[in-house]
Design a protein around this motif. Structure first.
Motif, PDB file in Angstrom:
ATOM      1  N   LEU A 128      -1.586   3.166  -2.474  1.00  0.00           N
ATOM      2  CA  LEU A 128      -2.744   3.437  -2.552  1.00  0.00           C
ATOM      3  C   LEU A 128      -3.549   3.390  -1.463  1.00  0.00           C
ATOM      4  O   LEU A 128      -4.663   2.887  -1.418  1.00  0.00           O
ATOM      5  CB  LEU A 128      -2.457   1.771  -3.128  1.00  0.00           C
ATOM      6  N   TRP A 129      -3.180   4.864  -0.996  1.00  0.00           N
ATOM      7  CA  TRP A 129      -4.390   5.003   0.510  1.00  0.00           C
ATOM      8  C   TRP A 129      -5.303   5.271  -0.640  1.00  0.00           C
ATOM      9  O   TRP A 129      -6.374   4.742   1.046  1.00  0.00           O
ATOM     10  CB  TRP A 129      -3.252   5.555   1.483  1.00  0.00           C
TER      11      TRP A 129
ATOM     12  N   THR B 256       0.224  -1.026   0.032  1.00  0.00           N
ATOM     13  CA  THR B 256      -0.128  -0.111  -0.503  1.00  0.00           C
ATOM     14  C   THR B 256       1.219   1.358  -0.045  1.00  0.00           C
ATOM     15  O   THR B 256       0.725   2.151  -0.791  1.00  0.00           O
ATOM     16  CB  THR B 256      -1.103  -0.317   0.983  1.00  0.00           C
ATOM     17  N   TYR B 257       2.191   1.466   0.720  1.00  0.00           N
ATOM     18  CA  TYR B 257       2.954   2.379   1.282  1.00  0.00           C
ATOM     19  C   TYR B 257       3.812   2.921  -0.972  1.00  0.00           C
ATOM     20  O   TYR B 257       3.273   3.515  -1.094  1.00  0.00           O
ATOM     21  CB  TYR B 257       3.794   1.673   2.126  1.00  0.00           C
TER      22      TYR B 257
ATOM     23  N   ARG C 183      -7.806   4.352  -2.535  1.00  0.00           N
ATOM     24  CA  ARG C 183      -8.087   2.781  -2.211  1.00  0.00           C
ATOM     25  C   ARG C 183      -9.080   2.840  -1.258  1.00  0.00           C
ATOM     26  O   ARG C 183      -9.939   2.490  -0.979  1.00  0.00           O
ATOM     27  CB  ARG C 183      -7.425   2.077  -2.749  1.00  0.00           C
TER      28      ARG C 183
ATOM     29  N   MET D  35     -10.448  -4.015  -0.103  1.00  0.00           N
ATOM     30  CA  MET D  35      -9.150  -3.454   0.331  1.00  0.00           C
ATOM     31  C   MET D  35      -9.708  -3.021   2.344  1.00  0.00           C
ATOM     32  O   MET D  35      -9.317  -3.997   3.102  1.00  0.00           O
ATOM     33  CB  MET D  35      -8.571  -2.469  -0.522  1.00  0.00           C
TER      34      MET D  35
END
Length: 157
Positions: free
Chosen positions: A77-78, A72-73, A80, A89
């Motif tokens: 993708l935060w 994610t980092y 999302r 997610m």
């Protein structure tokens, strides 16, 4: 192999171990204990398998979380987590959080009370454990299904 490929491979491996083990305990060990054994024998079987598995998932569940966080980092993708089409997610994170809390907070706090109750009422305790495992397994299967489908472009709604 770059870090994302490694993180994804470790993530899938950790989830397979975690959910596969949960399925084994739920679909094999608990029904065997309830159907073929009585009282202390049934509890003893469950506790010995659960103790070994618990020690293993104390590695695979945090590993699944760490690799998910890393991906994610690194892929940024935060966003999302607030977009409706990526609800899966949030579901993956929620499932992971439930298991982390159960494994590292609830289980250690409730262990003495559970053991006392199990010795007094083994049958009802095993039924309660079975129902909890069945619920958690159903949630895990649904989450895994929708996460894979969503990751491959399927939009649920």
């Amino acid at each position: 192999m770059d870090d994302i490929v490694l993180a994804r491979a470790l993530h899938v491996l950790a989830v397979v171990h975690w959910i596969g083990g949960l399925a084994f305990v739920t679909l094999v060990v608990l029904p065997l204990a309830r159907a073929r054994l009585v009282g202390e024998e049934a509890l003893s079987l469950f506790e010995s398998v659960e103790q070994r598995f618990s020690a293993q998932v104390r590695i695979s569940i945090p590993l699944a979380g760490a690799t998910g966080l890393w991906m994610t980092y690194r892929l940024d993708l935060w966003q999302r987590f607030i977009e409706p089409e990526f609800w899966w997610m949030t579901a993956m994170f929620g499932l992971w959080l439930v298991f982390m809390l159960m494994l590292f907070v609830i289980e250690p706090l409730a262990r003495t009370k559970f053991e006392s109750r199990a010795r007094q009422m083994p049958g009802p305790t095993l039924r309660r454990i079975s129902r909890l495992h069945e619920l958690l397994l159903a949630l895990a299967f649904l989450t895994a299904f929708w996460a894979v489908a969503g990751a491959h472009g399927f939009i649920f709604f």
